[in-house]
Every structure is written in structure tokens, then in C-alpha cells.
Design a protein around this motif. Sequence first.
Motif, PDB file in Angstrom:
ATOM      1  N   ARG A 151      67.246 -40.834  52.050  1.00 50.53           N
ATOM      2  CA  ARG A 151      66.379 -41.161  51.058  1.00 50.53           C
ATOM      3  C   ARG A 151      67.251 -41.574  49.816  1.00 50.53           C
ATOM      4  O   ARG A 151      66.652 -42.437  48.968  1.00 50.53           O
ATOM      5  N   TRP A 152      68.086 -40.627  49.268  1.00 50.48           N
ATOM      6  CA  TRP A 152      68.917 -40.827  48.082  1.00 50.48           C
ATOM      7  C   TRP A 152      69.509 -42.215  48.173  1.00 50.48           C
ATOM      8  O   TRP A 152      69.524 -43.026  47.252  1.00 50.48           O
ATOM      9  N   LEU A 153      70.149 -42.627  49.429  1.00 43.86           N
ATOM     10  CA  LEU A 153      70.935 -43.795  49.578  1.00 43.86           C
ATOM     11  C   LEU A 153      69.762 -45.033  49.437  1.00 43.86           C
ATOM     12  O   LEU A 153      70.460 -46.039  49.039  1.00 43.86           O
ATOM     13  N   ILE A 154      68.715 -44.853  50.340  1.00 39.86           N
ATOM     14  CA  ILE A 154      67.670 -46.008  49.880  1.00 39.86           C
ATOM     15  C   ILE A 154      67.384 -46.084  48.676  1.00 39.86           C
ATOM     16  O   ILE A 154      67.252 -47.283  48.182  1.00 39.86           O
ATOM     17  N   ASN A 155      67.236 -45.222  47.696  1.00 36.38           N
ATOM     18  CA  ASN A 155      66.931 -45.402  46.223  1.00 36.38           C
ATOM     19  C   ASN A 155      68.079 -45.893  45.433  1.00 36.38           C
ATOM     20  O   ASN A 155      67.622 -46.931  45.073  1.00 36.38           O
ATOM     21  N   ILE A 156      69.390 -45.745  46.037  1.00 38.00           N
ATOM     22  CA  ILE A 156      70.416 -46.205  45.259  1.00 38.00           C
ATOM     23  C   ILE A 156      70.523 -47.827  45.662  1.00 38.00           C
ATOM     24  O   ILE A 156      70.843 -48.789  44.638  1.00 38.00           O
ATOM     25  N   ASN A 157      70.396 -48.031  46.966  1.00 40.73           N
ATOM     26  CA  ASN A 157      70.255 -49.294  47.285  1.00 40.73           C
ATOM     27  C   ASN A 157      69.094 -50.120  46.753  1.00 40.73           C
ATOM     28  O   ASN A 157      69.251 -51.349  46.632  1.00 40.73           O
ATOM     29  N   LYS A 158      67.803 -49.491  46.683  1.00 39.82           N
ATOM     30  CA  LYS A 158      66.675 -50.142  46.057  1.00 39.82           C
ATOM     31  C   LYS A 158      66.999 -50.726  44.667  1.00 39.82           C
ATOM     32  O   LYS A 158      66.967 -51.785  44.154  1.00 39.82           O
ATOM     33  N   GLU A 159      67.948 -49.758  43.894  1.00 40.72           N
ATOM     34  CA  GLU A 159      68.282 -50.023  42.373  1.00 40.72           C
ATOM     35  C   GLU A 159      69.214 -51.122  42.447  1.00 40.72           C
ATOM     36  O   GLU A 159      69.245 -51.949  41.490  1.00 40.72           O
ATOM     37  N   LYS A 160      70.149 -51.229  43.542  1.00 39.74           N
ATOM     38  CA  LYS A 160      71.155 -52.320  43.401  1.00 39.74           C
ATOM     39  C   LYS A 160      70.534 -53.821  43.934  1.00 39.74           C
ATOM     40  O   LYS A 160      70.923 -54.775  43.915  1.00 39.74           O
ATOM     41  N   GLY A 161      69.127 -53.607  44.340  1.00 40.84           N
ATOM     42  CA  GLY A 161      68.362 -54.784  44.956  1.00 40.84           C
ATOM     43  C   GLY A 161      68.762 -55.110  46.384  1.00 40.84           C
ATOM     44  O   GLY A 161      68.477 -56.104  46.898  1.00 40.84           O
ATOM     45  N   LEU A 162      69.611 -54.071  46.950  1.00 42.95           N
ATOM     46  CA  LEU A 162      70.144 -54.154  48.331  1.00 42.95           C
ATOM     47  C   LEU A 162      68.631 -54.046  49.607  1.00 42.95           C
ATOM     48  O   LEU A 162      68.564 -54.921  50.436  1.00 42.95           O
ATOM     49  N   TYR A 163      67.937 -53.206  48.862  1.00 42.94           N
ATOM     50  CA  TYR A 163      66.811 -52.735  49.912  1.00 42.94           C
ATOM     51  C   TYR A 163      65.615 -53.277  49.060  1.00 42.94           C
ATOM     52  O   TYR A 163      65.515 -52.967  48.001  1.00 42.94           O
ATOM     53  N   SER A 164      64.592 -53.766  49.629  1.00 41.45           N
ATOM     54  CA  SER A 164      63.249 -53.895  49.007  1.00 41.45           C
ATOM     55  C   SER A 164      62.100 -54.342  50.017  1.00 41.45           C
ATOM     56  O   SER A 164      62.625 -54.679  51.221  1.00 41.45           O
ATOM     57  N   ILE A 165      60.910 -53.703  49.792  1.00 44.54           N
ATOM     58  CA  ILE A 165      59.800 -54.185  50.651  1.00 44.54           C
ATOM     59  C   ILE A 165      58.973 -54.738  49.590  1.00 44.54           C
ATOM     60  O   ILE A 165      58.560 -54.007  48.587  1.00 44.54           O
ATOM     61  N   ARG A 166      58.596 -55.977  50.059  1.00 47.53           N
ATOM     62  CA  ARG A 166      57.707 -56.948  48.992  1.00 47.53           C
ATOM     63  C   ARG A 166      56.488 -57.358  49.872  1.00 47.53           C
ATOM     64  O   ARG A 166      56.440 -58.381  50.605  1.00 47.53           O
ATOM     65  N   GLU A 167      55.186 -56.665  49.786  1.00 51.34           N
ATOM     66  CA  GLU A 167      53.877 -57.180  50.470  1.00 51.34           C
ATOM     67  C   GLU A 167      53.314 -57.883  49.828  1.00 51.34           C
ATOM     68  O   GLU A 167      53.181 -58.125  48.431  1.00 51.34           O
ATOM     69  N   GLY A 168      53.156 -59.088  50.375  1.00 53.69           N
ATOM     70  CA  GLY A 168      52.416 -60.459  49.443  1.00 53.69           C
ATOM     71  C   GLY A 168      53.509 -61.454  49.200  1.00 53.69           C
ATOM     72  O   GLY A 168      53.013 -62.414  48.403  1.00 53.69           O
ATOM     73  N   ALA A 169      54.865 -61.281  49.468  1.00 54.10           N
ATOM     74  CA  ALA A 169      55.804 -62.099  48.952  1.00 54.10           C
ATOM     75  C   ALA A 169      55.988 -63.341  49.800  1.00 54.10           C
ATOM     76  O   ALA A 169      56.479 -64.405  49.334  1.00 54.10           O
ATOM     77  N   VAL A 170      55.246 -63.507  50.998  1.00 56.51           N
ATOM     78  CA  VAL A 170      55.213 -64.642  51.719  1.00 56.51           C
ATOM     79  C   VAL A 170      54.167 -65.523  51.538  1.00 56.51           C
ATOM     80  O   VAL A 170      52.710 -64.792  51.632  1.00 56.51           O
ATOM     81  N   LYS A 171      54.036 -66.838  51.122  1.00 58.29           N
ATOM     82  CA  LYS A 171      53.028 -67.475  50.945  1.00 58.29           C
ATOM     83  C   LYS A 171      52.697 -68.252  52.218  1.00 58.29           C
ATOM     84  O   LYS A 171      53.544 -68.856  52.887  1.00 58.29           O
ATOM     85  N   VAL A 172      51.463 -68.061  52.657  1.00 64.15           N
ATOM     86  CA  VAL A 172      51.000 -69.083  53.989  1.00 64.15           C
ATOM     87  C   VAL A 172      49.904 -69.920  53.609  1.00 64.15           C
ATOM     88  O   VAL A 172      49.019 -69.525  52.784  1.00 64.15           O
ATOM     89  N   SER A 173      50.288 -71.360  53.620  1.00 64.74           N
ATOM     90  CA  SER A 173      49.125 -72.351  53.707  1.00 64.74           C
ATOM     91  C   SER A 173      48.966 -73.132  54.915  1.00 64.74           C
ATOM     92  O   SER A 173      50.125 -73.779  55.361  1.00 64.74           O
TER      93      SER A 173
END
Lengths: 271, 307
Positions: A151-173
Motif C-alpha cells: 500500500r505504501w509503495l502504491i501511494n509513492i507510485n501514485k504520487e509519481k504519476g506511475l500508478y493511477s485509476i481514472r474512472e470515466g477517462a475513456v470517451k466512447v462515441s
Amino acid sequence: MRIIRFLALLVGSVYLLCTPLALAAPAVTVEPNTINVGINFTGAQTTIKGAVPEGAQVIIKASAPGHPTGLSKKGRVGGLWMTVESVTVDGMPGFYQVLTSAQMNSMPPEVLKQAGVDPDFAALTGMARVTARHEEQTVVLDPAAAEEYARWLININKEKGLYSIREGAVKVSGSRFEAVLDIPAAVPRGDIRIEVIAVSPDGMVTSLEPQVLKVTSVGLVKGLGEMARTNPVAYGILAVIIALTTGLVVANLFKYLQKLIFKDEGVSAHH
Amino acid sequence: MEIYLPIAGMPVNVFLILGLGALVGVLSGLFGVGGGFLLTPLLIFAGIPPAVAAASDTNQIVAASASGALAHKRLGNVDVKMGVIYLVGGVLGGTAGAQLVRVLRGIGSYDVTMKIVYVIMLTLVGGFMLIESINALRGKKKEADPNKPSAFKRFVQSLPLQTEFKVSGVRTSIIFVVGLGFLVGVLAALLGVGGGFITMPAMIYLLGMPTIVAIGTDLFQIVFTSMNVTIQQAIANHTVDVVLAILLFCGSTIGAQFGARFSKRFRGEQLRILLAVIVLCVMVKLVFDLVSTPASLVTLTAGGGGH
């Protein structure tokens, strides 16, 4: 007649040449598909697009393998904050971003499970293997302790922008989807695997052909980085020579400038 | 404008690094010390991994001291005999220090050890300079009795291999000079400093050298000590970022030119008080970091951040 036959042959061969290409053309395109890390690199973006069944929900998972990572845990010893435990976390990705077209809790759980994604990085914590060094022995930590470090490593990598989860970031038309992937400055070198999963309104799940985004060092970053790792003695000597040369050139440059501007032999010579 | 550091593996703002270099350059031009002891903590505050900050700072000192030593050699302020003997100790100490860094990083306590050693050194040097310069400003003179040498002086005089140093005008033991060099060499590797802020007071107060010769000789030996430590760090730890070092040096050279001109407007005691206060401020900040609750309990082990 001969011309018509020739044209027919030409059209036919073009058709034959094109058909296999059109069939092999990926349903997913990544543009650009190479990220160059050079001396002016501050991060980049890449666009992922393609075709999916009409009205489908889309999950994009971009991931790259990681290296064992050292973590230090601080604790209070005699009033001072110092390292109380050093561990190595293995099995976690070096890059992990999930982009979806809708909130994950509105998607079928079995699809998420199959894709290896969830809203909370839970898929990753189970993969972590954490070892600690106590005295001279290497100890494998139990799952609860391992999860804490993961969990700590996930937080560190989230801060560096290496890990992310972005719900709704894909646009479908219609039957097209598009998403922009952010590549942070700290991105590891190597291949990032991009997987796209489409869930049709009728519940049918389609895995599109995975694509690869290449991340490579170029120029000075590549040259110096490789030299420092593969030939540290030569690198150290080079660093010293560069510094000595710069120092001596600058010393003589300032002497010359002082002569030119102040018309004297330098400040210190008179004192 | 951002530039990507190949070894630190992160982009930095060029003007921030040039500015930090210039700030330290102004101080070193003002006070005649290397300034490395200020630069490493400033780089760590700026987010550079501690091990990369220390090693690259040493690389920067090669450039800064070479340029300073050349100027002093022209003015005849370098005691080459003293410098070379001191160097023997410095090279041995630098080699031992780089190995010590490797061992400490292996057990994960490098950062805290480095900070504690820093705090002790900054307190000693800052405190001593502050008291000494306040006394000098008040016009108090040290009441040294030349007929009754201190226990320390008697001990140094009892060591074998006593020899004459003509340029400095002192007579002392080779063993004492080598020992002093060794101690400073270990500290240079551990802290990423040239050691000027320890060597200078040691040469002036312990060896009895004239201030200007101490400055010149110190710069002369730092060129070689920092060269050795840079190569040792590159081999043992892979933490020397030459791009960072050159940026820092460009800043510090420009700053040093301004500093040297400012310094003529102040009295020596005023300058030493100012330097003592700066040194003590850095010390307070480091102590604050050690005793206050960290922002994150778990961090990447020093030197992490990849290639």
C-alpha cells in the motif's frame, strides 16, 4: 481490351495486397507508440483509440513490469525518527494505469476480475512479495505486513504519476473510443503493455489485441545512464575530467573577462 | 526550463539548480569556504535523492576547487608539501568513507547517520566560529601563553616524524597531518563535502598556518580528495550525476564572483558571524527534521528512483 485486363489485374492485385493488411490492422492504435526519454523529458502523453461494439463500456489497462524496490520504514528511536525496518518489495508493476469509460461499480464484477482491475489497486497488493533483512537473514513477510508495504509503495507510485485509476477517462462515441494516457517523468524504460476490454450493452466481453508502448532513453540520458551502470570506473573518471576541464576553463575565462572589463589583473592580485 | 537528470532519473528546474549553486557560490566567495556543506542539504530539500545529492555535490567541488586552487597557486598561497602529505590521509579516508556509505545504505540507515554527523559538525563549527568572532569583534584577544604549550600541542610535538613546512612557516608531525587528512576524507565521502569547513579551522587553529595559505592549500588538496571520492562513489554507488554537477558549478562560479566583490565591504569578524549564523540555521533545520513526525512513515530507500 488489354488495357482493361491490365487494369483489372492491377485492381485485383491491389485488392489482394490490401485485404490481409486490413484484416491485420489493429483495432487499437497508440499514437505516439514510442516515448523517448531525453535530456528535456518532463513527461509525455499518448492517445489510445479504436473501434468497439456500439454503446460498449471500455476498460484500458496499461502496465509494465517492475523491479524489486527498497522501502524504509521510519520509527521513533530515542526521540529521533530513524529507519527501523528495510524491506524489498517484488512483483509489483513499474507502471500501472487503468482508464475506464464509466464507474467500475456499474460494471460486471466478473469482467473486472478477469481484466485484473478494481477501483482500489487490490489486484496489485496480492501480487506483492515482501522480504525484510533482519541481521544477516532474509525473511518473507506475512500477507498482512506485505499488504501494508505494498500500500505504501502504491501511494509513492501514485504520487509519481506511475500508478493511477481514472474512472470515466475513456470517451466512447458510437463505436469509437478514445483516451489520453499520461506518461510521467519517472516512467521506467521498457515496454508498456496496453490492453483494451470492451463490454457490450448485451454483456458480451471482447478483448482487443494488446498493443505495446515503447519507452526508451535517448541521447545524453541513454549514454550517461548506460555508462554509469556498465562501466562505472570510466564514468567516474569522465565525471572528474569534465569537472576539471570546466573548472580550469571557467577560471581562465574570468581572468580574461576581468582584464577586459576592469582593465586589471584580477581583484586579488592587488590585495 | 526543465532538464532531465540521467542518474537522478528526474527532471529539475534549471534555474532552481543554478540559483542554489549561485547562492552557495556567493557564500563561498564571501567566506572563502567550499560551501559543499550547505549545498548537499539544499539539494535534498529540493527533492534530489540524498545519495545522488552528496555524490554529485562532490563532483561539483572538483570543478570549483580546481578553479580556486589555480588562482591561489598564481598568488603563491599553496603549501604543496603540506597539501601532498595531508592528501595521503585524505585519499585513504575517502576510500574508507565510500565503503562506509555502501554498508550504511545496505542496512538502510545512511540518511539518518548522515544527518546526525551533519548536525554534530555544523554545531561544532558554527558554535566555535560564532564565539570566536564575537570575542574578536569585542576586541578580546586570546591570552595564549607561549611558554606553557597546551596538552594538545605537547601531544602533537611528541609524535614522531616532525618536519618543517616552509611555505606555512610551521613545524609539526607528518603523522598528525596524515591523521587529520584521513578524518576529513571520511567526512567528505559521508557528507559529500570538500571538507573545507573542517580543514580550514584545523589548519589555522591546530596547525597554526596563516589564513591565506590555509585557504590556498585547502583548495589544492580538495581538488584531489574530491576527485578520488567522485570516482569511488561512481564505482560503489552509481550516484554521481555529472549533469547536476555541471549545472551547480555554473551557478556557483557566477555567484563566487559577486561574493568575492561583496566581501570587501565587510570586516572579517562580521563575515565569520554571518557564516556561523547560516551554518547554525542549517543545523536547526536538520534537527527539526529528525525530531518532528515525518510526512510519510515509509519512503523509498535512499538512492532509489532507478536509472
